[in-house]
Design a protein around this motif. Structure first.
Motif, short mmCIF file in Angstrom:
data_model
loop_
_atom_site.label_atom_id
_atom_site.label_comp_id
_atom_site.label_asym_id
_atom_site.label_seq_id
_atom_site.Cartn_x
_atom_site.Cartn_y
_atom_site.Cartn_z
N VAL A 69 0.87 -1.19 0.00
CA VAL A 69 0.00 0.00 0.00
C VAL A 69 0.90 1.23 0.00
O VAL A 69 1.81 1.34 0.82
CB VAL A 69 -0.94 0.01 1.23
N LYS A 70 0.64 2.14 -0.94
CA LYS A 70 1.57 3.27 -1.12
C LYS A 70 1.17 4.51 -0.33
O LYS A 70 2.01 5.35 -0.03
CB LYS A 70 1.66 3.64 -2.60
N ALA A 71 -0.14 4.66 -0.05
CA ALA A 71 -0.55 5.94 0.56
C ALA A 71 -1.68 5.78 1.56
O ALA A 71 -2.53 4.89 1.44
CB ALA A 71 -0.99 6.91 -0.53
N LEU A 72 -1.64 6.68 2.54
CA LEU A 72 -2.77 6.85 3.46
C LEU A 72 -3.42 8.16 3.06
O LEU A 72 -2.78 9.22 3.16
CB LEU A 72 -2.26 6.95 4.90
N LEU A 73 -4.65 8.10 2.61
CA LEU A 73 -5.36 9.30 2.21
C LEU A 73 -6.27 9.70 3.37
O LEU A 73 -7.24 9.01 3.68
CB LEU A 73 -6.21 9.04 0.96
N HIS A 81 -3.95 11.39 14.50
CA HIS A 81 -4.31 9.98 14.67
C HIS A 81 -3.39 9.04 13.87
O HIS A 81 -3.62 7.82 13.85
CB HIS A 81 -5.78 9.75 14.29
N VAL A 82 -2.38 9.61 13.20
CA VAL A 82 -1.48 8.79 12.39
C VAL A 82 -0.04 9.00 12.86
O VAL A 82 0.39 10.13 13.11
CB VAL A 82 -1.58 9.20 10.89
N ASP A 83 0.71 7.88 12.97
CA ASP A 83 2.12 7.99 13.33
C ASP A 83 2.89 8.38 12.07
O ASP A 83 3.40 7.53 11.34
CB ASP A 83 2.61 6.64 13.90
N THR A 84 2.95 9.69 11.83
CA THR A 84 3.54 10.18 10.58
C THR A 84 5.06 9.91 10.54
O THR A 84 5.62 9.72 9.48
CB THR A 84 3.28 11.69 10.41
N ARG A 85 5.68 9.90 11.73
CA ARG A 85 7.12 9.65 11.77
C ARG A 85 7.41 8.23 11.26
O ARG A 85 8.31 8.01 10.47
CB ARG A 85 7.64 9.84 13.20
N ALA A 86 6.59 7.29 11.75
CA ALA A 86 6.80 5.89 11.34
C ALA A 86 6.52 5.72 9.85
O ALA A 86 7.08 4.83 9.20
CB ALA A 86 5.88 4.99 12.15
N ALA A 87 5.66 6.58 9.31
CA ALA A 87 5.27 6.42 7.90
C ALA A 87 6.33 6.91 6.93
O ALA A 87 6.35 6.50 5.76
CB ALA A 87 3.96 7.19 7.65
N LYS A 88 7.24 7.76 7.42
CA LYS A 88 8.27 8.37 6.55
C LYS A 88 9.02 7.32 5.75
O LYS A 88 9.55 6.37 6.30
CB LYS A 88 9.25 9.18 7.39
N GLY A 89 9.06 7.50 4.44
CA GLY A 89 9.81 6.60 3.57
C GLY A 89 9.10 5.29 3.31
O GLY A 89 9.60 4.45 2.55
N LYS A 90 7.96 5.06 3.96
CA LYS A 90 7.24 3.79 3.76
C LYS A 90 5.89 4.00 3.09
O LYS A 90 5.57 3.38 2.07
CB LYS A 90 7.03 3.10 5.12
N VAL A 91 5.09 4.87 3.69
CA VAL A 91 3.73 5.11 3.17
C VAL A 91 3.51 6.63 3.15
O VAL A 91 3.73 7.30 4.17
CB VAL A 91 2.66 4.44 4.08
N ALA A 92 3.10 7.16 2.02
CA ALA A 92 2.84 8.61 1.94
C ALA A 92 1.57 8.93 2.74
O ALA A 92 0.58 8.19 2.65
CB ALA A 92 2.66 9.03 0.48
N VAL A 93 1.62 10.01 3.53
CA VAL A 93 0.43 10.42 4.29
C VAL A 93 -0.05 11.74 3.70
O VAL A 93 0.65 12.75 3.75
CB VAL A 93 0.75 10.59 5.80
N LEU A 94 -1.24 11.71 3.11
CA LEU A 94 -1.76 12.90 2.42
C LEU A 94 -3.09 13.30 3.05
O LEU A 94 -3.98 12.46 3.22
CB LEU A 94 -1.95 12.58 0.93
N ILE A 303 -13.84 17.94 0.42
CA ILE A 303 -13.07 16.82 1.01
C ILE A 303 -12.88 15.71 -0.02
O ILE A 303 -11.78 15.20 -0.22
CB ILE A 303 -13.79 16.27 2.27
N ALA A 304 -13.98 15.34 -0.70
CA ALA A 304 -13.90 14.26 -1.69
C ALA A 304 -12.95 14.66 -2.82
O ALA A 304 -12.07 13.88 -3.22
CB ALA A 304 -15.29 13.95 -2.23
N HIS A 305 -13.10 15.88 -3.31
CA HIS A 305 -12.27 16.34 -4.42
C HIS A 305 -10.79 16.38 -4.03
O HIS A 305 -9.94 15.84 -4.74
CB HIS A 305 -12.76 17.72 -4.88
N GLU A 306 -10.48 16.98 -2.87
CA GLU A 306 -9.07 17.12 -2.45
C GLU A 306 -8.45 15.76 -2.15
O GLU A 306 -7.27 15.54 -2.44
CB GLU A 306 -8.97 18.03 -1.21
N THR A 307 -9.22 14.85 -1.56
CA THR A 307 -8.69 13.51 -1.25
C THR A 307 -8.29 12.80 -2.54
O THR A 307 -7.22 12.20 -2.65
CB THR A 307 -9.74 12.68 -0.49
N LEU A 308 -9.17 12.88 -3.55
CA LEU A 308 -8.89 12.19 -4.81
C LEU A 308 -7.79 12.91 -5.59
O LEU A 308 -6.99 12.28 -6.29
CB LEU A 308 -10.18 12.05 -5.63
#
Ligand code: NAD
Length: 317
Positions: A69-73, A81-94, A303-308
């Motif tokens: 899985v490449k991204a958390l949208l 609510h997301v461990d953004t530090r842990a996500a670095k280099g693994k899963v993009a958080v957008l 929200i729907a538009h920006e997420t997509l």
């Protein structure tokens, strides 16, 4: 792109389904929250779309990474609510940093006007054909002092609204914005002078319980308090004590300290059990809503538009 969409509410489908088709994306709508138990449902998907109640820890990030899985949208502005530090280099958080600040600010003003003018009480009375206005006397906002804590996107919209009511606006923010037409003061001064106080800062270790026994004691007697930001900004027990001591003119809470699992875990009409919440509902000058400040047609569309769009940008970079 294939997206696994967790914590789906009926209204999410209305906005996301047709828009996703336009992008050529396939969405798998899942009503369950995203958790250690449900993370495996994302297998075979390119992205996972989550809401503020979906907590993502380092272990879940690793599982997503291993599953490809490449991204958390995030279909929210907040990302605590997301461990953004842990996500670095693994899963993009957008995330969606700004979808409709006016939606939340207008709702905060609606709450303030409601508790100040007892519209919620009048509504109940007239539905019982009781036209008595005894006990429903409010106060003018005109020329009163409005206090805004946090002058980001929503705080700025709130300041514009307060100015429209010809109020004297004071603001507190550790990062003042010199472009704003507002007087910045210390937190203590703001608390001691505001007749109407509205919270618009994020929930961080610094702002947790920013409204507590001590800060409540600094507030003016009869002041109004509205919180449309995050429940953890207010120490609920201190708030209840203040209400018992008749400290507040009125209180509006769109968010509540213990709201997770109560307010937006699902879209059912199930009766919830919570002692402090039950206590708060007994005060006639307290108005509680279920984290719905964002909930307008325009905000949902955005929200729907920006997420997509976030998904699209990721795919095309
Ligand atoms: P923003 O990031 O644009 O602004 C937040 C502001 O708070 C910034 O100016 C920041 O400097 C300030 N701040 C940081 N620490 C502070 C502190 N210790 N004291 C005072 N101010 C501080 O965020 P925003 O888009 O304006 O959103 C504000 C909050 O509203 C969000 O964090 C979120 O919790 C909440 N929100 C609620 C709803 C709802 O439906 N009720 C919807 C969206 C956002």
């Amino acid at each position: 792109m294939r997206i696994a969409f967790f914590s789906t509410k009926p209204y999410d489908r209305i906005w996301f389904e047709p828009m996703a088709k336009d992008y050529g994306y396939e969405i798998y709508f899942i009503e369950l929250p995203f958790s250690e138990e449900t993370v495996f449902l994302a297998k075979g998907y390119d992205a996972v779309c989550i809401f503020v109640n979906d907590h993502v820890n380092a272990q879940m990030i690793d599982t997503l990474h291993e599953m490809g899985v490449k991204a958390l949208l995030l279909r929210s502005a907040g990302y605590n609510h997301v461990d953004t530090r842990a996500a670095k280099g693994k899963v993009a958080v957008l995330r969606v940093p700004s979808y409709s600040p006016e939606a939340v600010a207008e709702f905060a003003m609606a709450m303030l006007l409601t508790v100040n003018r007892f519209t919620h009480k009048a509504y109940g009375r007239t539905r019982e054909f009781n036209m008595n206005i005894n006990g429903l006397m409010g106060t003018d906002l005109y020329h009163k002092v409005a206090g805004v804590i946090g002058t980001g996107k929503i705080g700025q919209a709130m300041i514009r609204i307060f100015h429209g009511f010809r109020m004297n606006v004071l603001a507190y923010d550790p990062y003042p914005n010199s472009n704003l037409d507002v007087q910045y003061v210390s937190l203590e001064e703001l608390l001691s002078k505001a007749d109407f106080l509205s919270l618009h800062c994020p929930l961080t270790p610094d702002t947790h319980h920013i409204i507590n026994e001590k800060t409540i004691s600094i507030m003016k007697d009869g002041a109004y308090l509205v919180n449309t930001s995050r429940g953890g900004l207010i120490d609920t027990q201190a708030l209840i004590n203040g209400l018992l001591a008749k400290k507040f003119g009125g209180v509006g809470l769109d968010v509540y300290e213990e709201e997770e699992g109560l307010f937006y875990e699902d879209c059912s009409d199930e009766i919830i059990q919570d002692d402090n919440l039950a206590r708060l509902t007994t005060f006639p000058n307290v108005l509680i809503t279920s984290h719905m400040g964002f909930f307008t047609v325009e905000a949902m569309q955005s929200i729907a538009h920006e997420t997509l769009e976030n998904a699209y940008a990721l795919e095309n970079n």
